[in-house]
Write a protein that holds these residues in place. Structure first.
Motif, mmCIF file in Angstrom:
data_model
loop_
_atom_site.group_PDB
_atom_site.id
_atom_site.type_symbol
_atom_site.label_atom_id
_atom_site.label_comp_id
_atom_site.label_asym_id
_atom_site.label_seq_id
_atom_site.Cartn_x
_atom_site.Cartn_y
_atom_site.Cartn_z
ATOM 1 N N LEU A 203 -38.707 -17.983 -41.559
ATOM 2 C CA LEU A 203 -38.729 -18.298 -42.992
ATOM 3 C C LEU A 203 -37.784 -17.404 -43.794
ATOM 4 C CD1 LEU A 203 -42.576 -18.866 -43.360
ATOM 5 C CD2 LEU A 203 -40.784 -20.607 -43.579
ATOM 6 N N GLY A 204 -37.070 -16.501 -43.083
ATOM 7 C CA GLY A 204 -36.022 -15.728 -43.751
ATOM 8 C C GLY A 204 -36.313 -14.267 -44.007
ATOM 9 N N SER A 205 -37.397 -13.724 -43.462
ATOM 10 C CA SER A 205 -37.735 -12.324 -43.722
ATOM 11 C C SER A 205 -36.954 -11.382 -42.800
ATOM 12 C CB SER A 205 -39.242 -12.095 -43.508
ATOM 13 O OG SER A 205 -39.531 -10.707 -43.518
ATOM 14 N N ALA A 206 -36.150 -10.506 -43.406
ATOM 15 C CA ALA A 206 -35.408 -9.508 -42.626
ATOM 16 C C ALA A 206 -36.363 -8.474 -42.033
ATOM 17 C CB ALA A 206 -34.373 -8.829 -43.526
ATOM 18 N N GLU A 207 -37.416 -8.151 -42.775
ATOM 19 C CA GLU A 207 -38.398 -7.175 -42.285
ATOM 20 C C GLU A 207 -39.091 -7.679 -41.021
ATOM 21 O OE1 GLU A 207 -40.872 -4.998 -45.371
ATOM 22 O OE2 GLU A 207 -40.002 -6.613 -46.575
ATOM 23 N N ALA A 208 -39.251 -8.989 -40.918
ATOM 24 C CA ALA A 208 -39.893 -9.562 -39.730
ATOM 25 C C ALA A 208 -39.049 -9.313 -38.490
ATOM 26 C CB ALA A 208 -40.136 -11.051 -39.933
ATOM 27 N N SER A 209 -37.736 -9.347 -38.632
ATOM 28 C CA SER A 209 -36.850 -9.054 -37.493
ATOM 29 C C SER A 209 -37.086 -7.644 -36.990
ATOM 30 C CB SER A 209 -35.379 -9.214 -37.906
ATOM 31 O OG SER A 209 -35.128 -10.540 -38.295
ATOM 32 N N GLU A 210 -37.235 -6.704 -37.915
ATOM 33 C CA GLU A 210 -37.506 -5.314 -37.544
ATOM 34 C C GLU A 210 -38.855 -5.194 -36.855
ATOM 35 O OE1 GLU A 210 -37.109 -2.898 -41.077
ATOM 36 O OE2 GLU A 210 -35.211 -3.871 -41.595
ATOM 37 N N ALA A 211 -39.857 -5.899 -37.399
ATOM 38 C CA ALA A 211 -41.197 -5.849 -36.810
ATOM 39 C C ALA A 211 -41.191 -6.424 -35.392
ATOM 40 C CB ALA A 211 -42.181 -6.615 -37.690
ATOM 41 N N LEU A 212 -40.461 -7.511 -35.198
ATOM 42 C CA LEU A 212 -40.357 -8.110 -33.858
ATOM 43 C C LEU A 212 -39.714 -7.127 -32.879
ATOM 44 C CD1 LEU A 212 -39.273 -11.746 -34.762
ATOM 45 C CD2 LEU A 212 -41.236 -11.140 -33.320
ATOM 46 N N ALA A 213 -38.653 -6.469 -33.310
ATOM 47 C CA ALA A 213 -37.965 -5.504 -32.448
ATOM 48 C C ALA A 213 -38.868 -4.333 -32.099
ATOM 49 C CB ALA A 213 -36.688 -5.006 -33.129
ATOM 50 N N LYS A 214 -39.710 -3.949 -33.036
ATOM 51 C CA LYS A 214 -40.570 -2.785 -32.825
ATOM 52 C C LYS A 214 -41.817 -3.099 -32.008
ATOM 53 C CE LYS A 214 -42.895 0.896 -35.422
ATOM 54 N NZ LYS A 214 -43.194 1.439 -36.749
ATOM 55 N N HIS A 215 -42.425 -4.258 -32.234
ATOM 56 C CA HIS A 215 -43.741 -4.537 -31.654
ATOM 57 C C HIS A 215 -43.764 -5.631 -30.590
ATOM 58 C CE1 HIS A 215 -45.599 -1.984 -34.680
ATOM 59 N NE2 HIS A 215 -44.947 -2.663 -35.629
ATOM 60 N N PHE B 211 -44.888 -12.698 -36.928
ATOM 61 C CA PHE B 211 -43.565 -12.132 -37.208
ATOM 62 C C PHE B 211 -42.462 -13.161 -36.929
ATOM 63 C CE2 PHE B 211 -45.416 -7.719 -36.029
ATOM 64 C CZ PHE B 211 -45.805 -7.492 -37.331
ATOM 65 N N THR B 212 -42.635 -13.915 -35.867
ATOM 66 C CA THR B 212 -41.656 -14.953 -35.520
ATOM 67 C C THR B 212 -41.573 -16.000 -36.623
ATOM 68 O OG1 THR B 212 -42.023 -14.603 -33.159
ATOM 69 C CG2 THR B 212 -41.030 -16.708 -33.802
ATOM 70 N N ARG B 213 -42.743 -16.411 -37.111
ATOM 71 C CA ARG B 213 -42.779 -17.400 -38.193
ATOM 72 C C ARG B 213 -42.145 -16.822 -39.463
ATOM 73 N NH1 ARG B 213 -42.148 -22.185 -40.185
ATOM 74 N NH2 ARG B 213 -43.610 -22.816 -41.787
ATOM 75 N N SER B 214 -42.457 -15.570 -39.775
ATOM 76 C CA SER B 214 -41.905 -14.917 -40.962
ATOM 77 C C SER B 214 -40.388 -14.816 -40.865
ATOM 78 C CB SER B 214 -42.524 -13.529 -41.126
ATOM 79 O OG SER B 214 -42.058 -12.904 -42.290
ATOM 80 N N LYS B 215 -39.896 -14.464 -39.679
ATOM 81 C CA LYS B 215 -38.451 -14.381 -39.477
ATOM 82 C C LYS B 215 -37.800 -15.749 -39.679
ATOM 83 C CE LYS B 215 -34.864 -13.247 -36.117
ATOM 84 N NZ LYS B 215 -34.567 -12.916 -34.716
#
Length: 199
Positions: free
Chosen positions: A185-197, A179-183
Motif C-alpha cells: 500500500l506504499g509504506s516505506a516503514e513497512a519495507s524496513e520492518a520486513l527487512a528487520k523481522h 508488513f507485506t500488505r502495508s508495503k
C-alpha cells in the motif's frame, strides 16, 4: 429612493462577502502551495472581521502545524472546539496533538469523540490504537487496529502498526503478512520492518 438604498446595501454586502471568500480561497491556495506563513497571514486577515469562521480558524491551525508552531495550532483548534465541540477535524487534530505530546490518555479522549461522532473513521481507530499501544494496553490496541482495517482495507499505517504489535506479541508470521500488505500500500516503514523481522 428606498428601493435604491436597499439595492445599494445588498450590493455592498455581496461585495464584502465575495472579497472575504477571495481571502479564504487565497489562504487555501497558499496552504496547498506550501506557503504556510502567507496562508496564516491571509487567514488572519479574514479572521479580523470573521473571528468565528471555523474553516479559516482550522486551516490556520493546520498552517501553524506545518510551520511547527504547535502551540498556536492548538489554540486555533481549541477555538474551533469552543465554537463547535463536535467538529471532527479539530477533535482529530487535538487527539494528534496530545499523542505527539505523549499524553495518550488525553489523545484517547479526543479520538473517542471522533469515533462517537463518526463511527467509521479508520484514521481515528488507527490513532486510538496507537495510543493504547503506547500505553501497553495491547488488547485494546489490537481491537482498534482491526476496526481501522475493517473500515479501510487500504490503510497502510493500520497494517504497519498492527504488524508492529504482533511482533511484540511474538506473532511473527502474521506480523510479516501485515508488513507485506502495508508495503504493497506504499509504506516505506513497512519495507524496513520486513527487512528487520521477516527474513
Amino acid at each position: 429612493m428606498k428601493n435604491h438604498l436597499s439595492l445599494l446595501v445588498l450590493m455592498l454586502t455581496a461585495f464584502l462577502f465575495s472579497c472575504n471568500d477571495d481571502v479564504t480561497r487565497k489562504g487555501d491556495q497558499l496552504y496547498n502551495e506550501g506557503n504556510y506563513k502567507e496562508a496564516v497571514d491571509s487567514y488572519s486577515e479574514y479572521l479580523k472581521t470573521n473571528p468565528k469562521d471555523i474553516k479559516s480558524l482550522y486551516n490556520r491551525g493546520r498552517a501553524f502545524e506545518e510551520m511547527e508552531q504547535v502551540d498556536k495550532a492548538k489554540a486555533d483548534f481549541l477555538t474551533v472546539l469552543d465554537i463547535d465541540g463536535d467538529n471532527l477535524s479539530a477533535n482529530l487534530s487535538m487527539g494528534k496533538y496530545w499523542y505527539n505530546q505523549k499524553d495518550f490518555n488525553k489523545a484517547i479522549i479526543f479520538f473517542d469523540k471522533v469515533i462517537e461522532l463518526d463511527g467509521v473513521r479508520s484514521d481515528a481507530y488507527m490513532l486510538r490504537g496507537r495510543s493504547y499501544h503506547q500505553k501497553g494496553e495491547f488488547d485494546k490496541a489490537m481491537e482498534n487496529y482491526n476496526q481501522s482495517i475493517n473500515f479501510d482495507k487500504d490503510n497502510a499505517e493500520a497494517f504497519l502498526y498492527r504488524g508492529a504489535l504482533k511482533v511484540a506479541l511474538s506473532q511473527t508470521k502474521s506480523a510479516c503478512q501485515d508488513f507485506t500488505r502495508s508495503k504493497a500500500l506504499g509504506s516505506a516503514e513497512a519495507s524496513e520492518a520486513l527487512a528487520k523481522h521477516c527474513r
